[in-house]
Scaffold this motif. Structure first.
Motif, PDB file in Angstrom:
ATOM      1  N   MET A  34      24.088 -67.594  29.789  1.00  0.00           N
ATOM      2  CA  MET A  34      22.847 -68.006  28.992  1.00  0.00           C
ATOM      3  C   MET A  34      22.664 -66.935  28.098  1.00  0.00           C
ATOM      4  SD  MET A  34      19.472 -69.249  30.293  1.00  0.00           S
ATOM      5  CE  MET A  34      17.944 -69.736  29.202  1.00  0.00           C
ATOM      6  N   LYS A  35      22.936 -65.646  28.140  1.00  0.00           N
ATOM      7  CA  LYS A  35      22.375 -64.643  27.302  1.00  0.00           C
ATOM      8  C   LYS A  35      23.327 -64.376  26.057  1.00  0.00           C
ATOM      9  CE  LYS A  35      20.808 -59.930  27.708  1.00  0.00           C
ATOM     10  NZ  LYS A  35      20.800 -58.689  28.615  1.00  0.00           N
ATOM     11  N   SER A  36      22.867 -64.653  24.732  1.00  0.00           N
ATOM     12  CA  SER A  36      23.646 -64.499  23.919  1.00  0.00           C
ATOM     13  C   SER A  36      23.890 -62.823  23.380  1.00  0.00           C
ATOM     14  CB  SER A  36      23.053 -65.161  22.655  1.00  0.00           C
ATOM     15  OG  SER A  36      22.032 -64.635  22.258  1.00  0.00           O
ATOM     16  N   GLN A  54      23.321 -59.702  21.491  1.00  0.00           N
ATOM     17  CA  GLN A  54      22.043 -59.022  20.868  1.00  0.00           C
ATOM     18  C   GLN A  54      22.349 -57.661  20.152  1.00  0.00           C
ATOM     19  OE1 GLN A  54      19.068 -57.727  23.232  1.00  0.00           O
ATOM     20  NE2 GLN A  54      17.423 -58.384  21.852  1.00  0.00           N
ATOM     21  N   ILE A 106      18.692 -52.808  18.324  1.00  0.00           N
ATOM     22  CA  ILE A 106      18.013 -52.383  17.207  1.00  0.00           C
ATOM     23  C   ILE A 106      17.963 -50.745  17.367  1.00  0.00           C
ATOM     24  CG2 ILE A 106      15.373 -52.146  16.082  1.00  0.00           C
ATOM     25  CD1 ILE A 106      15.128 -54.982  17.430  1.00  0.00           C
ATOM     26  N   SER A 141       2.329 -55.749  12.010  1.00  0.00           N
ATOM     27  CA  SER A 141       2.825 -56.859  12.246  1.00  0.00           C
ATOM     28  C   SER A 141       2.686 -57.654  13.512  1.00  0.00           C
ATOM     29  CB  SER A 141       4.400 -56.649  12.183  1.00  0.00           C
ATOM     30  OG  SER A 141       4.839 -56.122  13.335  1.00  0.00           O
ATOM     31  N   GLY A 142       2.149 -57.018  14.461  1.00  0.00           N
ATOM     32  CA  GLY A 142       2.050 -57.568  15.717  1.00  0.00           C
ATOM     33  C   GLY A 142       3.381 -57.774  16.458  1.00  0.00           C
ATOM     34  N   GLY A 143       4.469 -56.984  16.073  1.00  0.00           N
ATOM     35  CA  GLY A 143       5.724 -56.777  16.710  1.00  0.00           C
ATOM     36  C   GLY A 143       5.980 -55.518  17.261  1.00  0.00           C
ATOM     37  N   THR A 144       7.278 -55.097  17.305  1.00  0.00           N
ATOM     38  CA  THR A 144       7.815 -53.940  17.945  1.00  0.00           C
ATOM     39  C   THR A 144       7.096 -52.782  17.102  1.00  0.00           C
ATOM     40  OG1 THR A 144       9.977 -55.015  17.688  1.00  0.00           O
ATOM     41  CG2 THR A 144       9.855 -52.825  18.487  1.00  0.00           C
ATOM     42  N   LEU A 145       6.761 -52.636  15.942  1.00  0.00           N
ATOM     43  CA  LEU A 145       6.178 -51.365  15.489  1.00  0.00           C
ATOM     44  C   LEU A 145       4.848 -51.312  15.798  1.00  0.00           C
ATOM     45  CD1 LEU A 145       7.698 -51.105  11.868  1.00  0.00           C
ATOM     46  CD2 LEU A 145       7.696 -49.569  13.832  1.00  0.00           C
ATOM     47  N   GLN A 155       3.656 -52.392  18.566  1.00  0.00           N
ATOM     48  CA  GLN A 155       3.714 -51.947  19.904  1.00  0.00           C
ATOM     49  C   GLN A 155       3.984 -50.640  20.216  1.00  0.00           C
ATOM     50  OE1 GLN A 155       2.832 -54.377  22.262  1.00  0.00           O
ATOM     51  NE2 GLN A 155       2.593 -52.567  23.582  1.00  0.00           N
ATOM     52  N   GLN A 188      -4.130 -55.603  28.829  1.00  0.00           N
ATOM     53  CA  GLN A 188      -2.997 -56.192  27.949  1.00  0.00           C
ATOM     54  C   GLN A 188      -3.254 -57.353  27.451  1.00  0.00           C
ATOM     55  OE1 GLN A 188       0.269 -53.547  29.868  1.00  0.00           O
ATOM     56  NE2 GLN A 188       1.124 -54.095  28.016  1.00  0.00           N
ATOM     57  N   HIS A 189      -4.486 -57.799  27.323  1.00  0.00           N
ATOM     58  CA  HIS A 189      -4.908 -59.199  26.614  1.00  0.00           C
ATOM     59  C   HIS A 189      -5.475 -58.971  25.449  1.00  0.00           C
ATOM     60  CE1 HIS A 189      -5.097 -63.304  27.236  1.00  0.00           C
ATOM     61  NE2 HIS A 189      -6.002 -63.518  28.331  1.00  0.00           N
ATOM     62  N   ARG A 222      -3.021 -67.686  25.340  1.00  0.00           N
ATOM     63  CA  ARG A 222      -3.481 -66.855  24.248  1.00  0.00           C
ATOM     64  C   ARG A 222      -2.946 -67.512  22.901  1.00  0.00           C
ATOM     65  NH1 ARG A 222      -0.582 -61.077  24.436  1.00  0.00           N
ATOM     66  NH2 ARG A 222      -2.161 -60.832  25.897  1.00  0.00           N
ATOM     67  N   ARG A 258      -0.601 -63.062  14.765  1.00  0.00           N
ATOM     68  CA  ARG A 258       0.508 -62.322  14.296  1.00  0.00           C
ATOM     69  C   ARG A 258       1.650 -62.234  14.991  1.00  0.00           C
ATOM     70  NH1 ARG A 258      -2.105 -56.258  13.209  1.00  0.00           N
ATOM     71  NH2 ARG A 258      -3.336 -56.872  15.203  1.00  0.00           N
ATOM     72  N   LEU A 283       9.429 -59.236  16.519  1.00  0.00           N
ATOM     73  CA  LEU A 283       9.445 -58.849  15.088  1.00  0.00           C
ATOM     74  C   LEU A 283       9.598 -57.207  15.085  1.00  0.00           C
ATOM     75  CD1 LEU A 283       9.275 -61.044  12.921  1.00  0.00           C
ATOM     76  CD2 LEU A 283       7.028 -60.429  12.590  1.00  0.00           C
ATOM     77  N   GLU A 305       7.990 -55.971   9.415  1.00  0.00           N
ATOM     78  CA  GLU A 305       6.874 -56.926   9.199  1.00  0.00           C
ATOM     79  C   GLU A 305       7.333 -57.985   8.101  1.00  0.00           C
ATOM     80  OE1 GLU A 305       4.206 -58.125   9.074  1.00  0.00           O
ATOM     81  OE2 GLU A 305       2.776 -56.928   8.470  1.00  0.00           O
TER      82      GLU A 305
END
Lengths: 346, 346
Positions: free
Chosen positions: A1-3, A5, A8, A22-26, A28, A47-48, B228, B232, B337, B340
């Protein structure tokens, strides 16, 4: 199932990137590497989208302030402790015990992460000192040139004893006005630092959370009518607001208003009226005359109140007006600031 | 006693001046002429540094968000209702009944007052519709070029029923994932409006407060694990965050994810993955399988939920990973993500 990757590559940045918003990795990584280590507490780790908090009081105080001070760093503090102390003092002035703080950051692309770290660490220290917990936060990033380094919003919640009501509407004829410290230091410090005027070697911002002072006042003095920190617009604008809301008149005795010599000299040289210069660690306390002396003693016993003075009283006069009785025996009306004296002071 | 006073001529301005942030007369005129008329309520009229509020619950939710969306006005809304709805939805996602909102404005010198009035009116309407009261506020002004029109921070307080705990940590294997509406509309609308791409004629922001939907869900479904809003970073980033916090794996069924044709076309043309595009009126609801159908019915009965779908489930797999099972039968990991995609979307 795992493709498959692509891993990064872990990149290191020393400046804020647009992607940090961005709300993404950065985003975080900003949270994990800067905010959590500084502010760490069990509430924040929910974390909500918001934080669930216990509250043992049936009345709360709620306040908000955005901080846009320029420069970000100045003698005596930076935008971080300013943002914590300012909101804590606003809660205290409602007669509330400070409990919970939010922190909303707007970052400019290109801000050095070292600066952000310094600011965040200062916030954490200030919050600990003031006995308030940073429980929720938010970060946005805007393009270079669309803000100025960093803007911080803090909102605060405090609990209020059932029967305590501090309000400008309590202020009444005969009340005494106390100022808890020498005026004008924050405003002159910021102006001097921003414009490289050289006064900043002698004049530091007075930013501080006055928790112990106010808590002692509230427990020791049964009937305080009004508390307010004399920030933007200085003691003149703050007293005008109170006089206006309470529909009373207030007379100040110029000779009693504490002001340090370097601030006075700087104000004279710059053509500033210190009555209108912002303070960040100075309160106005208004209360019935029979309690004024005990209140003054409590304030003077606090490390941030040793230079407190009784500076005026609520008098018969035109509602909404504030008078200054000068050392020469004359009296003049001191109105509100009509334009802007010192922009971006907080 | 009263000395001679120069009357200040009553001037009219149609733009924000630096003096509007002074804490003096101009700040007061902004409050009196723009904020109070729009937001008027007894709490706000306490006219103190914070607001004293009653609270009947022993647990509250507290959340903060700063809004820096560009452009300020877009099809379907403006920064004002976005700022109200966003924070209301965050409270709802904590399982809280929205009660009190703060509003902190950072204004750019030169902002047309007409724009500010429009934004503030929209906020007032949105707050009324969402059943939340704007109880305290703050305004700062920065020089032209030091922000971008207006930034707004809203912080919100809601009350929580004693035994209700909505949290990513509840999410567990077997849970079902529902999305409450078609994805990607807000993000594509903002991008299209900002860049004049022309899609905005067909695509409106989905900004809306989902109060009735969430209140009905909370009262009708005893055991919702997680709520939730997928803002973003879109549903992909939001589900990654949840998978990470809960240490579970989530599998989505691509063919079930609702998306309107104009959004899909726009995303294809712009090379955007709609799974990562921001939504402002779409929730992810995660709950045990035996309650999924009743929950879906409640959502579909709400005016903002008619296109809701069950889109996935929590599966055995690597903790923290989210998989997309495509229509072609393959499966791929959808990560967070990393940079950005669309800055200043909210």
């Amino acid at each position: 199932m795992k493709s498959a990757q692509c891993p990064i590559p872990k990149q290191r940045y020393d400046r804020v990137l647009l992607g940090h918003g961005s709300g993404g990795t950065l985003t975080q990584s900003l949270i994990d590497e800067i905010f959590y280590p500084a502010f760490s507490n069990p509430f924040l780790q929910q974390q909500h989208d918001g934080t669930v908090l216990p509250l043992m009081s049936q009345h709360i105080a709620f306040t908000t302030d955005s901080f846009v001070v320029s420069p970000l760093f100045f003698p005596g503090g930076n935008i971080g402790d300013l943002a914590v102390n300012g909101t804590v003092n606003d809660l205290l002035c409602c007669g509330a015990t400070p409990l919970y703080l939010s922190a909303g950051f707007i970052l400019e692309e290109g801000l050095p992460l070292e600066d952000l770290k310094k600011i965040v660490k200062t916030m954490a220290k200030a919050a600990e000192k003031a006995g308030i917990t940073i429980v929720t936060g938010d970060t946005k990033v805007v393009e270079k040139g669309k803000c100025d380094g960093v803007f911080i919003n803090t909102s605060g919640i405090g609990s209020i004893q059932k029967n305590l009501r501090i309000s400008p509407k309590n202020v009444t004829e005969g009340d005494i006005v106390i100022v808890t410290g020498p005026i004008g230091e924050h405003g002159v410090c910021i102006l001097s630092t921003r414009e490289n005027l050289g006064f900043e070697s002698k004049i530091k911002s007075d930013t501080v959370a006055l928790r112990s002072m106010v808590m002692n006042l509230l427990s020791g003095i049964p009937n305080i009518h009004m508390l307010r920190d004399a920030t933007r617009g200085g003691i003149a604008s703050t007293l005008n607001e109170i006089a206006d809301t309470a529909q009373v008149s207030i007379a100040l005795d110029e000779s009693k208003i504490p002001i340090e010599e370097p601030v006075l000299s700087a104000c004279e040289l710059l053509g500033l009226d210190p009555l209108y210069v912002a303070n960040e660690g100075v309160l106005l306390v208004i209360l019935p005359p029979e309690e004024a002396e005990s209140a003054l003693q409590i304030i003077k016993n606090d490390p941030n109140g040793s230079k407190a003075e009784i500076i005026g009283e609520v008098v018969k006069g035109t509602p909404g007006e504030v008078y200054l009785n000068t050392a020469l025996g004359s009296s003049r009306i001191i109105g509100r600031l009509s334009g802007e004296q010192l922009p971006r002071i907080c």
